[in-house]
Design an enzyme around this catalytic site. Structure first.
Site, mmCIF file in Angstrom:
data_model
loop_
_atom_site.group_PDB
_atom_site.id
_atom_site.type_symbol
_atom_site.label_atom_id
_atom_site.label_comp_id
_atom_site.label_asym_id
_atom_site.label_seq_id
_atom_site.Cartn_x
_atom_site.Cartn_y
_atom_site.Cartn_z
ATOM 1 N N SER A 138 -2.958 7.669 3.469
ATOM 2 C CA SER A 138 -2.783 6.223 3.331
ATOM 3 C C SER A 138 -3.650 5.749 2.181
ATOM 4 C CB SER A 138 -3.212 5.518 4.625
ATOM 5 O OG SER A 138 -3.301 4.116 4.439
ATOM 6 N N TYR A 151 -8.340 4.454 12.215
ATOM 7 C CA TYR A 151 -7.167 4.819 11.417
ATOM 8 C C TYR A 151 -7.590 5.129 9.983
ATOM 9 C CZ TYR A 151 -2.799 4.476 8.827
ATOM 10 O OH TYR A 151 -1.738 4.741 7.979
#
Length: 252
Positions: A138, A151
């Site tokens: 990400s 995350y």
């Protein structure tokens, strides 16, 4: 990575980026195996897209991963591309002890799931004349979103793991690619209608343009993700972090 003629396993491919990648790669002339935990949803996708295959797989369960790798080694001995896309993203308030279980689930899915998949499938991939592992991290691997701390941390770890994996497999037939998306309009964290997130089709269009580059770039970074990817080098890390710190979970 060759754009066609591959046998590709895509985890987390019943929706969002995973499903988008699977459908476009299938259209390009690849054999696609989608993987997920919900059989009914897998069956629905397979029925709507003839030629796509599916396998039940829970990346949180090491036994499920091992069973799947052993089964695919028999049913699809030419499997040569693994896309580790499965992941979850949740808001976390680190001052609330009840959120520890959420953090642990995120680590198990996003990080341990990726690591376990790599260990399980390398023996098959390394036997192929040409093979590829794509780990989906990400843009938040490079500047975290403070409201999703675990995350962001798992994606930073996936980035680091992918770098080491690439070095260790340098002399093998297996190339290692990292795909680091920005926020994309998917169900992940309820971003379907987020005007700040990138439309899924636009994201996929840009990714497949990068796939056409030969050799395939080691990192697939769309333009929207570049400010975060290169924040440290550009000196804008703290500025972007402060901006992201203003992004709060919606009120319940």
């Amino acid at each position: 990575m060759n754009s066609t003629g591959n046998t590709i396993l895509v985890t987390g491919s019943t929706s969002g980026i995973g499903l988008g990648l699977a459908l476009r790669l299938h259209k390009a002339g690849n054999t696609i195996i989608i993987a997920g935990r919900r059989k009914a949803l897998l069956d629905k996708i397979v029925s709507e897209h003839p030629g796509i295959e599916s396998v039940l797989l829970d990346v949180c369960d090491p036994h499920s991963i091992q069973r799947t790798s052993e089964a695919l080694a028999v049913s699809h001995p030419n499997l040569n591309v693994l896309i580790n896309n499965a992941g979850i993203m949740q808001w976390e308030d680190l001052t609330e002890p009840k959120n520890l279980s959420t953090a642990e689930a995120i680590v198990t899915t996003n990080l341990l799931g990726t690591i376990r998949m790599v260990y399980a499938f390398i023996p098959q991939l390394i036997k192929q004349p040409s093979a590829t592992i794509i780990n989906v991290s990400s843009a938040l691997a490079f500047v975290p979103l403070p409201a999703t701390p675990t995350y962001s941390a798992t994606k930073a770890a996936v980035h680091s793991f992918t770098q080491s994996l690439r070095v260790q497999l340098e002399a093998s037939p297996v190339e290692v690619i990292e795909l680091a998306p920005p926020g994309v309009r998917t169900t992940l964290l309820g971003q379907e209608n987020d005007e700040h997130a990138m439309p899924l089709d636009e994201f996929l269009d840009e990714i497949f343009e990068l796939f056409e580059i030969s050799p395939t770039p080691q990192e697939l970074i769309v333009e929207r993700a570049k400010p975060l990817r290169f924040a440290e080098a550009s000196g804008s890390h703290n500025e972007i972090l402060n901006m992201l710190a203003g992004y709060k979970p919606p009120a319940e």
